[in-house]
Design an enzyme around this catalytic site. Structure first.
Site, PDB file in Angstrom:
ATOM      1  CD1 TRP A 243      -2.034  -2.099   2.015  1.00 43.45           C
ATOM      2  CD2 TRP A 243      -3.281  -0.849   0.654  1.00 43.45           C
ATOM      3  NE1 TRP A 243      -3.237  -2.751   1.867  1.00 43.45           N
ATOM      4  CE2 TRP A 243      -4.029  -1.989   1.018  1.00 43.45           C
ATOM      5  CE3 TRP A 243      -3.858   0.090  -0.204  1.00 43.45           C
ATOM      6  CZ2 TRP A 243      -5.321  -2.220   0.577  1.00 43.45           C
ATOM      7  CZ3 TRP A 243      -5.153  -0.142  -0.659  1.00 43.45           C
ATOM      8  CH2 TRP A 243      -5.862  -1.283  -0.275  1.00 43.45           C
ATOM      9  CG  ASP A 244       1.307   5.757  -1.936  1.00 44.99           C
ATOM     10  OD1 ASP A 244       2.419   6.035  -1.453  1.00 44.99           O
ATOM     11  OD2 ASP A 244       0.473   6.622  -2.291  1.00 44.99           O
ATOM     12  CG  PHE A 245       0.933   6.071   4.671  1.00 40.09           C
ATOM     13  CD1 PHE A 245      -0.153   5.341   5.115  1.00 40.09           C
ATOM     14  CD2 PHE A 245       1.533   6.958   5.547  1.00 40.09           C
ATOM     15  CE1 PHE A 245      -0.653   5.481   6.412  1.00 40.09           C
ATOM     16  CE2 PHE A 245       1.056   7.120   6.848  1.00 40.09           C
ATOM     17  CZ  PHE A 245      -0.040   6.377   7.272  1.00 40.09           C
ATOM     18  CB  THR A 248      -2.917   5.446  -1.476  1.00 38.55           C
ATOM     19  OG1 THR A 248      -2.240   5.933  -2.643  1.00 38.55           O
ATOM     20  CG2 THR A 248      -3.549   4.097  -1.806  1.00 38.55           C
TER      21      THR A 248
END
Length: 467
Positions: A243-245, A248
């Site tokens: 996961w990008d943080f 996102t």
């Protein structure tokens, strides 16, 4: 045969006193029709314009004669005036129809088929056979537009044959006229194909070219439609999600917005307007992209972005490093989830291995991970400041893969909003990519994207997850 019967009816209009005229016309009519039928059957394509004109001449003159000449005396001058009018109508129709050549061809073929076919399918009944003939004639006439030569050859071969044997049957009561008509039609078709081989070859090449062009256009249209619709594949093999943080899972834009305003207030730099904040975000994005390209170090971009921002608005600030620290320290104060991201990551916990991969300051991101609760949902978080490499560098992902249990990269999917860091990073790492694109931006051609979503919960369908 409809027009043959019509011509015979017209001969019947000749008064009985002119028996020799009637006999001559009655003798000449089948002879002329037989000759024309043979000529049409075997040389239909060679002289298409001629038989089209002749056919339309007969149609125009005979139909007009049917309504203008009945019950008129041949000794009456008005009869010959009307007769001349009928001939003129036929000539006009035959001659001037050649100028709109396509219309002439369509009308001519339609007339030819409609005149010859009904008597050969009379077993359907008079009305129904005419309806079928009308439909077939109309279809063949319009097919000539696309398949010009082969349709003309086929139509003239069999229509001419049908007319020939219809007249022969009417005059001599031929027993197997349908069989003879079909055999003669096949022979005429073979003869015309042989005589017009070059034109048929030309038609084949033309149709093939149009088909290939249509096929290419269709494939291109499907490709464009898929790109516009972003038809996503189902990837049930996915076991690990990166996961990008920022932007996102958490709304970084809002956090930066609030922190920038607070930093302005802290140092009494005046009002920080929405226009200024928007300008800052553009400058900030530009510097992060410079970092991703390796044009500046992280320490440089974190300070230089503010220097450019202050210069843009003529703000006197002699302490950009201190302002930068105040700004970054304020970012964790705003925690705003995107698209129920917390619930989505929470629902996938235990079913998939989840990791956060993010560019940013280590301390700032660590605080945000704890404050948001994501630190308890994922297996781990990888922050560029700690790894000393930024996304999209392959080295960043090499460290990630060295730090997690061994896995097949085909089972890994990265989800993020950034094309330059997340999608390109996924390409560099050799893993599947999922672009989070809530604003519906145009998909680039130079970056491979496996799937695209506008809402995070669309990920469920892509990975085949069901509760």
């Amino acid at each position: 045969m409809q027009f043959y019967d019509l011509f015979k009816d017209l001969i019947g209009y000749v008064p009985a006193d002119y028996g020799e005229v009637r006999s001559f016309l009655g003798f000449m009519l089948p002879v002329v029709l037989v000759v024309c039928a043979l000529f049409t059957s075997f040389f239909g394509l060679k002289c298409a314009a001629l038989w089209c004109s002749v056919t339309l001449f007969f149609v125009g003159s005979s139909f007009s004669a049917k309504y203008l000449l009945p019950n008129r005396d041949l000794t009456d001058a008005n009869f010959w005036i009307m007769f001349a009018v009928c001939l003129i109508i036929g000539m006009l129709l035959g001659v001037f129809s050649k100028y709109p050549a396509r219309i002439q061809l369509i009308v001519g073929l339609f007339t030819l088929v409609y005149a010859s076919l009904p008597s050969f399918i009379s077993f359907f009944g008079e009305t129904f056979s005419k309806v079928i003939s009308f439909i077939v004639a109309l279809a063949l006439a319009f097919l000539t537009v696309k398949y010009k030569y082969i349709i003309i050859i086929a139509t003239t071969s069999f229509s001419g044959s049908f007319i020939f044997w219809n007249v022969m049957d009417d005059e001599f009561s031929i027993k197997y006229k349908t069989f003879y008509a079909v055999v003669m039609g096949i022979a005429a078709l073979a003869f015309q194909c042989y005589m017009n081989y070059d034109k048929l070859k030309e038609t084949y090449k033309d149709v093939k070219m149009k088909y290939e062009k249509t096929e290419r256009g269709g494939k291109k249209a499907v490709k464009v439609a898929k790109e516009k619709m972003h038809i996503n594949p189902v990837m049930k093999n996915i076991k690990i999600i990166f996961w990008d943080f920022d932007n996102t899972l958490l709304d970084f834009t809002l956090a930066a917005h609030n922190s920038l305003i607070n930093a302005f207030e802290k140092y009494n730099l005046g009002e920080c307007t929405e226009e200024m904040i928007e300008a800052y975000h553009k400058i900030n994005d530009k510097y992060w992209q410079m970092l991703e390209r390796g044009e500046q170090t992280k320490e440089e971009i974190l300070v230089n972005r503010f220097k450019e921002f202050f210069d843009l608005y003529g703000i006197k600030c002699d302490f950009p490093e201190e302002f930068k620290d105040a700004y970054e320290n304020g970012i964790p104060d705003t925690i705003s989830y995107i698209d129920n991201s917390f619930e989505i990551v929470s629902s996938l916990k235990g079913k998939y291995k989840q990791y956060i991969v993010t560019n940013g300051g280590y301390e700032v991101q660590k605080k945000r991970l704890r404050a948001s609760g994501f630190s308890k949902l994922v297996e781990g978080a990888f922050i560029s400041d700690k790894l000393k490499y930024e996304k999209p560098n392959k080295e960043f992902f090499d460290i990630v893969f060295d730090s997690i249990p061994a896995c097949d990269k085909n089972d890994v999917l990265i989800v993020g909003d950034s094309l330059t860091s997340d999608m390109k990073g996924g390409n560099n790492a050799g893993i599947k990519t999922c672009w989070y694109n809530p604003k519906g931006k145009k998909r680039p051609k130079d970056i491979h994207i496996d799937c695209e979503i506008k809402q995070l919960n669309e990920l469920y369908k892509i990975i085949g997850y069901t509760e």
